[in-house]
Scaffold this active site. Structure first.
Site, PDB file in Angstrom:
ATOM      1  N   HIS A 469     -49.619  -0.005  19.026  1.00  0.00           N
ATOM      2  CA  HIS A 469     -49.839   1.441  18.976  1.00  0.00           C
ATOM      3  C   HIS A 469     -51.304   1.870  19.042  1.00  0.00           C
ATOM      4  O   HIS A 469     -51.595   3.017  19.397  1.00  0.00           O
ATOM      5  CB  HIS A 469     -49.231   1.995  17.676  1.00  0.00           C
ATOM      6  N   TYR A 585     -43.765  15.079   8.925  1.00  0.00           N
ATOM      7  CA  TYR A 585     -44.702  14.789  10.021  1.00  0.00           C
ATOM      8  C   TYR A 585     -43.946  14.856  11.340  1.00  0.00           C
ATOM      9  O   TYR A 585     -42.942  14.182  11.523  1.00  0.00           O
ATOM     10  CB  TYR A 585     -45.284  13.390   9.824  1.00  0.00           C
ATOM     11  N   THR A 598     -53.095  12.704  19.354  1.00  0.00           N
ATOM     12  CA  THR A 598     -52.006  13.421  18.691  1.00  0.00           C
ATOM     13  C   THR A 598     -52.539  14.339  17.603  1.00  0.00           C
ATOM     14  O   THR A 598     -53.672  14.210  17.156  1.00  0.00           O
ATOM     15  CB  THR A 598     -50.999  12.437  18.056  1.00  0.00           C
TER      16      THR A 598
END
EC number: 2.3.1.21
Length: 787
Positions: A469, A585, A598
């Protein structure tokens, strides 16, 4: 060493007559063709860099400007207002005595004028792309300003942009004002705190806003002037690379294959087509022959640069993401052995059938793993510090370093699994649950979790993806994965026997087996890492839901945003599960800005909580109109928060960067400390389906991926990934931990489905009541006319 002998280009022996060279012409030819391919890529990269550098103009426009200036000069007019003459005076002597000095001066002036026009156009485009009010308007009710703006964007955007053409024109992420961020934060936590807690937090926030916060924000504004993005580098380092726990489950995520169809049951064949498709995508990426992703305006493409040939390298304090320019092979794992599989021969990409042949050779290789090799990959699945120490002690020289370099420099990683995952029966849910866990962590040692992504191919031909990630976010990987799935089935295809199409070149060399010399102490490190990873994997509770009769089309008929509808349903489901609300979230992208990644949408709002409480009040009949109004208010609030996050007015990235600055200054902020300690017990993310045109959902609805998922963020919370595909499909991937008695993924999944159904029934009843009222009103009007 065995691997060294396979790469020899020539041999020599020493005789009394001298040195006798025995050249291998075939090997030298391969060296020449490999170098030729490398130079072609360099030239292509230089050409693309030039085209991107002059965008939104085109290289041919330079010739147009030169001809226009020369034409005006021959009409005895001076468009330069004396500048051409000034340039002519300063030309070197050899040009001054030449009768072509005027032409040279005119060409130089034209070039400077052309560059000035490019700079002006790019500056204008950057200002235009900074306008975001269009996002807050309804498409059928656009203002005149937005319509004019759209026309200007088309004019200044040029034609046929390459992948990175817009990078220099994208605006920088703005730094919000302290007072705005604090106000939005307090608004987001109001429904989650008691009156006393909220008053205390308000006091801390006001003290921060009036004092220390302004000093910290000044540093961020300074960074925003200097850096392309004031968030992304710190986000990558402190959120991902400095994490010392396992990245497996905690960070890595996965993507699934088609749910209801497997194109071929032959493992090697499916791997052959997939590997070929991946390299076709990389070729398009290198040529920048991929259209920039856009909504109304282009999104940043910077994350695409590290898609291939990238590895996360462990460190004792922080990891590092390392990217290599090129790699012409992949690393393959099968039954505890590691192989290097070359994907090019004589400068050309191997065909799918040739790759299948090479994969089959690996599958048929009977050699056992060397001592310590079988579970070596567990080092990348456990804690980062032991892996960094083991890498430094046991893999920094010799054969281990050469083999490790081979894996880390590979284009990507491939796992050939002996497991099978068949999605069958009226209820495929149990199969999907096992399939999700297999992709998320597998056996904890059968993939290299540090690679940018790993392709996992199962024995029965089904496959999937596991991605690291830190280097990029899921939409970038999803875009590539959609291309691979579509190319695999609809362009490459298979023959009647299930093999890849094409012929095999019999001269292909065997895949290279990697060698290892792993001492007993290193094997102990592997065992310890595996125990940590296995405990984490066993604790993950996963549940996958596929809804094939309820999707975006149905929700839009209810006149609601699909994402807002799902988020409100998740709030309702969580309240029914836990009897309380939680900080929620939802990931939103900020790729409208240069190097954006993001932002967080805090989906649990005062409006959503008010609706849930009213809906669960037990008196739906009397409160029906109230519920409708509260639901619409909650959806409007959510959409507004989502748009604000996308346009740089979010909360959490700003607060995060303020906290980083405070740490650099060595000063503590009680407000920031409490803000960043709040747990996200409900973490959600939508994986967008970006390339609908690649799939035929009408004629081939079974060729649809199930999306992907991730592990839970909090030990006592849920991770929910969902994908809205077409008009009639929504998939949910729900994760939590068995060790928490308050969480259960299957129970929560059932509550999500029930919440979706309840909201659908409520809005349908609202629409039905509105139609009845309209019909009644129409009949009354007609009756009055008749009278």
């Amino acid at each position: 060493m065995a691997e060294a002998h396979q790469a020899v280009a020539f041999q020599f022996t020493i005789t009394p007559e001298g040195i006798d060279l025995q050249l291998s012409h075939q090997a030298l030819q391969q060296v020449y063709l490999s170098g030729l391919r490398s130079w072609k890529k360099r030239i292509s990269r230089l050409k693309n860099n030039f085209i991107t550098g002059v965008y939104p103009a085109s290289p041919s426009s330079w010739l147009f400007v030169v001809i226009a200036i020369l034409a005006t000069m021959y009409t005895r007019s001076d468009p330069s207002m004396g500048l051409i003459a000034k340039i002519q005076e300063h030309l070197p002597v050899r040009y001054s005595i030449c009768n072509k000095s005027t032409v040279v001066s005119a060409v130089l002036f034209s070039t400077l004028l052309w560059l000035s026009l490019i700079f002006t156009m790019r500056l204008c485009l950057k200002q235009l792309l900074s306008y975001h009010k269009w996002m807050f308007e309804q498409r059928n009710k656009m203002s005149t300003t937005t319509k004019v703006w759209m026309a200007l964007v088309r004019i200044f955007s040029g034609r046929q942009p390459l992948l990175y053409s817009y990078q220099g024109s994208l605006p920088n992420l703005p730094v919000p004002a302290i007072k705005d961020t604090v106000k939005r934060y307090l608004d987001s936590v109001r429904p989650l705190m008691s009156t006393a807690e909220f008053e205390r937090m308000t006091t801390l926030a006001k003290e921060f806003e009036g004092g220390f916060g302004n000093k910290l924000n000044w540093y961020l504004k300074l960074k925003a002037l200097w850096a392309s993005n004031y968030v992304s580098d710190w986000w990558e380092e402190y959120i991902y690379l400095r994490g010392r726990g396992p990245i497996m489950v905690n960070s890595n995520y996965y993507g699934m294959d088609f749910v209801y169809v497997t194109p071929t049951p032959i493992q090697a064949a499916r791997a052959g087509n997939a590997l070929h498709a991946f390299l076709l995508y990389r070729r398009k990426l290198n040529k920048e022959d991929i259209k920039p992703v856009s909504t109304f305006i282009p999104l940043c493409s910077a994350q695409c640069e590290r898609l291939f040939n990238t590895t996360r390298i462990p460190g004792e304090e922080t990891d590092a993401v390392v990217h290599w320019q090129d790699s012409d092979y992949v690393a393959v794992h099968h039954r505890g052995r590691y192989f290097r599989l070359w994907l090019y021969q004589a400068g050309r990409l191997l065909s799918p059938r040739e790759i299948e042949h090479q994969i089959q050779r690996i599958l048929d290789d009977p050699s056992p793993p060397s001592p310590g090799e079988e579970k070596l990959g567990a080092l990348t699945a456990g804690d980062r510090v032991p892996w960094a120490q083991a890498r430094k002690e046991f893999f920094s020289s010799g054969v281990n370093k050469r083999s490790l370099d081979c894996i880390e420099r590979a284009a990507f990683f491939v796992t050939l699994s002996d497991d099978e995952h068949v999605i069958m029966g009226d209820d495929p849910t149990p199969c999907l649950d096992r399939y999700a866990k297999a992709l998320l962590h597998g056996k904890c040692y059968d993939r290299w979790f540090d690679k940018s992504f790993s392709l996992v191919v199962f024995k029965n031909g089904r496959h999937g993806l596991n991605a690291e990630h830190s280097w990029a976010d899921a939409p970038v990987v999803a875009h590539m994965w959609e291309y691979v799935l579509a190319t695999d089935c609809f362009q490459l295809g298979y023959n009647e026997e299930g093999h890849c199409k094409g012929d095999v070149n019999p001269s292909l060399s065997q895949p290279q087996r990697l060698s290892w010399d792993i001492p007993a102490k290193c094997q102990e490190c592997i065992t310890q890492s595996l125990s940590v990873a296995q405990a984490l994997a066993d604790d993950v509770d996963f549940h996958v839901i596929t809804l094939r009769d309820f999707g975006k089309g149905r929700i839009k008929k209810l006149r609601v945003s699909p994402d807002a509808f799902i988020q409100i349903a998740l709030q309702l489901a969580y309240y029914r599960d836990r009897g309380m609300f939680s900080l929620t979230y939802e990931a939103s992208m900020t790729r409208l800005f240069r190097e954006g990644r993001t932002e967080t949408v805090r989906s649990c709002t005062s409006e959503s909580c008010a609706f849930v409480k009213a809906f669960e009040g037990g008196e739906v009949g009397p409160l029906l109109d109230v519920c409708h109004r509260l639901f619409r208010m909650a959806c409007d609030k959510h959409q507004n928060l989502y748009r604000m996050a996308m346009t740089g007015a979010g909360i959490d990235r700003h607060l995060f960067c303020l906290y980083v600055v405070s740490k650099y200054l060595g000063e503590e902020s009680p407000f920031l400390k409490e803000v960043l300690s709040d747990p996200w017990r409900l973490s959600t993310s939508q994986t967008p389906f970006q390339q609908v045109e690649l799939f035929d959902m009408v004629n081939h609805p079974e060729y649809i991926t199930c999306g992907g998922g991730f592990g839970p963020v909090a030990d006592d919370g849920y991770g929910v990934s969902y994908s809205i595909i077409g008009e009639n499909i929504i998939n949910f991937h729900i994760s939590c931990k068995h060790s928490c008695p308050q969480t259960d993924s299957h129970k929560f999944g059932a509550l999500i489905k029930k919440s979706l159904t309840d909201l659908d029934q409520m809005l349908s009843a609202e629409q039905k009541a509105a139609r009845n009222e309209q019909n009644t009103g129409g009949n009354s009007t007609q009756a009055k006319k008749d009278l």
